[in-house]
Design a protein around this motif. Structure first.
Motif, mmCIF file in Angstrom:
data_model
loop_
_atom_site.group_PDB
_atom_site.id
_atom_site.type_symbol
_atom_site.label_atom_id
_atom_site.label_comp_id
_atom_site.label_asym_id
_atom_site.label_seq_id
_atom_site.Cartn_x
_atom_site.Cartn_y
_atom_site.Cartn_z
ATOM 1 N N VAL A 195 0.813 -1.120 -0.001
ATOM 2 C CA VAL A 195 -0.020 -0.170 -0.094
ATOM 3 C C VAL A 195 0.751 1.226 -0.005
ATOM 4 O O VAL A 195 2.016 1.259 0.666
ATOM 5 C CB VAL A 195 -1.041 -0.026 1.194
ATOM 6 C CG1 VAL A 195 -1.863 -1.113 1.048
ATOM 7 C CG2 VAL A 195 -0.165 0.452 2.413
ATOM 8 N N GLY A 196 0.571 2.295 -0.503
ATOM 9 C CA GLY A 196 1.348 3.431 -0.503
ATOM 10 C C GLY A 196 0.422 4.567 0.329
ATOM 11 O O GLY A 196 -0.903 4.563 0.093
ATOM 12 N N LEU A 197 1.070 5.136 1.272
ATOM 13 C CA LEU A 197 0.295 6.003 2.329
ATOM 14 C C LEU A 197 0.781 7.505 1.981
ATOM 15 O O LEU A 197 -0.113 7.921 1.187
ATOM 16 C CB LEU A 197 0.786 5.645 3.692
ATOM 17 C CG LEU A 197 0.622 4.333 4.080
ATOM 18 C CD1 LEU A 197 1.255 4.045 5.443
ATOM 19 C CD2 LEU A 197 -0.934 3.652 4.246
ATOM 20 N N ALA A 198 1.442 7.777 2.310
ATOM 21 C CA ALA A 198 1.773 9.330 2.005
ATOM 22 C C ALA A 198 2.163 9.681 0.492
ATOM 23 O O ALA A 198 1.823 10.522 -0.083
ATOM 24 C CB ALA A 198 2.909 10.014 2.698
ATOM 25 N N SER A 199 2.671 8.540 -0.372
ATOM 26 C CA SER A 199 2.841 8.821 -1.787
ATOM 27 C C SER A 199 2.739 7.256 -2.426
ATOM 28 O O SER A 199 3.152 6.450 -1.639
ATOM 29 C CB SER A 199 4.206 9.436 -1.921
ATOM 30 O OG SER A 199 5.230 8.620 -1.868
ATOM 31 N N THR A 200 2.739 7.265 -3.815
ATOM 32 C CA THR A 200 2.853 6.190 -4.587
ATOM 33 C C THR A 200 4.255 5.344 -4.020
ATOM 34 O O THR A 200 4.292 4.382 -4.133
ATOM 35 C CB THR A 200 3.033 6.279 -5.965
ATOM 36 O OG1 THR A 200 1.692 7.129 -6.110
ATOM 37 C CG2 THR A 200 3.054 5.157 -6.677
ATOM 38 N N TYR A 201 5.367 6.146 -3.704
ATOM 39 C CA TYR A 201 6.397 5.426 -3.752
ATOM 40 C C TYR A 201 6.958 5.000 -2.285
ATOM 41 O O TYR A 201 7.567 3.936 -2.263
ATOM 42 C CB TYR A 201 7.614 6.637 -4.142
ATOM 43 C CG TYR A 201 7.608 7.290 -5.263
ATOM 44 C CD1 TYR A 201 7.556 8.588 -5.535
ATOM 45 C CD2 TYR A 201 7.508 6.628 -6.666
ATOM 46 C CE1 TYR A 201 7.277 9.333 -6.554
ATOM 47 C CE2 TYR A 201 7.408 7.173 -7.783
ATOM 48 C CZ TYR A 201 7.180 8.444 -7.767
ATOM 49 O OH TYR A 201 6.978 9.017 -9.056
ATOM 50 N N GLU A 202 6.338 5.563 -1.251
ATOM 51 C CA GLU A 202 6.629 5.262 0.022
ATOM 52 C C GLU A 202 5.696 3.858 0.382
ATOM 53 O O GLU A 202 4.350 4.282 0.807
ATOM 54 C CB GLU A 202 6.591 6.112 0.932
ATOM 55 C CG GLU A 202 6.886 5.749 2.471
ATOM 56 C CD GLU A 202 6.919 6.960 3.396
ATOM 57 O OE1 GLU A 202 7.065 8.028 2.846
ATOM 58 O OE2 GLU A 202 7.045 6.596 4.593
ATOM 59 N N GLN A 203 6.028 2.795 -0.017
ATOM 60 C CA GLN A 203 5.115 1.606 -0.103
ATOM 61 C C GLN A 203 5.345 0.776 1.412
ATOM 62 O O GLN A 203 6.516 0.467 1.619
ATOM 63 C CB GLN A 203 5.110 0.734 -1.158
ATOM 64 C CG GLN A 203 4.687 1.655 -2.365
ATOM 65 C CD GLN A 203 4.502 0.964 -3.577
ATOM 66 O OE1 GLN A 203 4.666 -0.463 -3.675
ATOM 67 N NE2 GLN A 203 4.688 1.427 -4.614
ATOM 68 N N TYR A 204 4.352 -0.103 1.937
ATOM 69 C CA TYR A 204 4.628 -0.763 2.871
ATOM 70 C C TYR A 204 3.911 -2.105 2.473
ATOM 71 O O TYR A 204 2.651 -2.327 1.686
ATOM 72 C CB TYR A 204 3.855 -0.323 4.266
ATOM 73 C CG TYR A 204 4.621 0.964 4.687
ATOM 74 C CD1 TYR A 204 4.120 2.137 4.224
ATOM 75 C CD2 TYR A 204 5.145 0.851 5.574
ATOM 76 C CE1 TYR A 204 4.581 3.353 4.752
ATOM 77 C CE2 TYR A 204 6.229 1.957 6.171
ATOM 78 C CZ TYR A 204 5.647 3.187 5.627
ATOM 79 O OH TYR A 204 6.202 4.300 6.070
ATOM 80 N N PHE A 205 4.598 -3.208 2.854
ATOM 81 C CA PHE A 205 4.169 -4.578 2.334
ATOM 82 C C PHE A 205 3.551 -5.573 3.042
ATOM 83 O O PHE A 205 4.035 -5.581 4.172
ATOM 84 C CB PHE A 205 5.378 -5.331 1.551
ATOM 85 C CG PHE A 205 5.991 -4.533 0.426
ATOM 86 C CD1 PHE A 205 6.928 -3.358 0.243
ATOM 87 C CD2 PHE A 205 5.802 -4.926 -0.971
ATOM 88 C CE1 PHE A 205 7.209 -2.776 -0.617
ATOM 89 C CE2 PHE A 205 6.230 -4.590 -2.021
ATOM 90 C CZ PHE A 205 6.837 -3.441 -2.056
ATOM 91 N N GLY A 206 2.822 -6.335 2.510
ATOM 92 C CA GLY A 206 2.323 -7.629 3.258
ATOM 93 C C GLY A 206 3.346 -8.676 3.440
ATOM 94 O O GLY A 206 4.493 -8.562 2.738
#
Lengths: 116, 114
Positions: free
Chosen positions: B95-106
């Protein structure tokens, strides 16, 4: 198109020694840069990021990285590694692709092994 | 950050069958992504799944093979259709929170096709 190169496939370091993982990127403008870590059987965890400003960025777990525009590099460092740092490390660049969408492009990863 | 879960965590499937992978986030997010990580390889983006619009597929990936649903802001599914051994990979959502680039993974879904 943007690309990321991690020249070292596998690095072995003694516990307590310093660490530097290399990352070179290719992109026409100022990129957004990231380091992720993947422990065995786990997803990816964001270690640190560079968007702008200070070229030396601090991350979690005692890691830091330095953005050097002249060398197109974003190397990851840690002054003293712990056995728990053994994992796969991925460098990534965020940029606009040829299709016009924003995306992350990952390097091929560096596997870090820690020896006692 | 966000807490992301995936189901199943792993599966072994026969060729020719399909598997649907679920991705659940603990907060509402606009941007969700699906990646493939083939054995010993890096991550390759399959598609971007934003709520309220059709998924956008990367070059080399097609909707018939990897249909994606995004019914709300906390959930998405990826189906791997008509599987072959070449589809054996880890599939990760992010998922991208603050931006498309800063992603957090399952944590990923490890798929083996026999």
């Amino acid at each position: 198109a943007q690309s990321v190169t991690q020249p070292d496939i596998h690095i072995t370091v003694s516990e307590g020694a310093s660490l530097e993982l290399r990352c070179n990127y290719s992109y026409g403008a100022t990129p957004y840069l990231f380091w992720y870590v993947q422990s065995p059987g786990q997803g990816l965890q964001l270690l640190l990021k560079y968007f702008s400003g200070d070229t030396l960025v601090q991350g979690i777990k005692g890691f830091e990285a330095e953005f050097k525009r002249s060398q197109s590099s974003f190397n990851l460092r840690k002054p003293s590694v712990h056995w728990s740092d053994a994992a796969e490390y991925f460098c990534a660049v965020g940029a606009v692709s040829n299709f016009g969408n924003e995306k992350l492009t990952f390097g091929t990863g560096t596997r870090l092994t820690i020896i006692p | 950050s966000a807490v992301i879960s995936q189901k199943p965590s792993r599966d072994i499937c026969q060729r020719g069958t399909s598997l649907t992978i679920q991705c659940q986030v603990d907060s509402q997010v606009t941007m969700m992504f699906w990646y493939r990580q083939q054995p010993g390889q890096s991550l390759t983006l399959i598609a971007t799944a934003n709520q309220g619009s059709e998924a956008t597929y990367e070059s080399g990936f097609v909707i018939d093979k990897f249909p994606i649903s995004r019914p709300n802001l906390t959930f998405s599914t990826l189906t791997v259709s008509n599987m072959s051994p070449e589809d054996s990979s880890i599939y990760l959502c992010s998922v991208g929170l603050a931006s498309t680039y800063e992603q957090y993974f399952g944590p990923g879904t490890r798929l083996t096709v026999t």
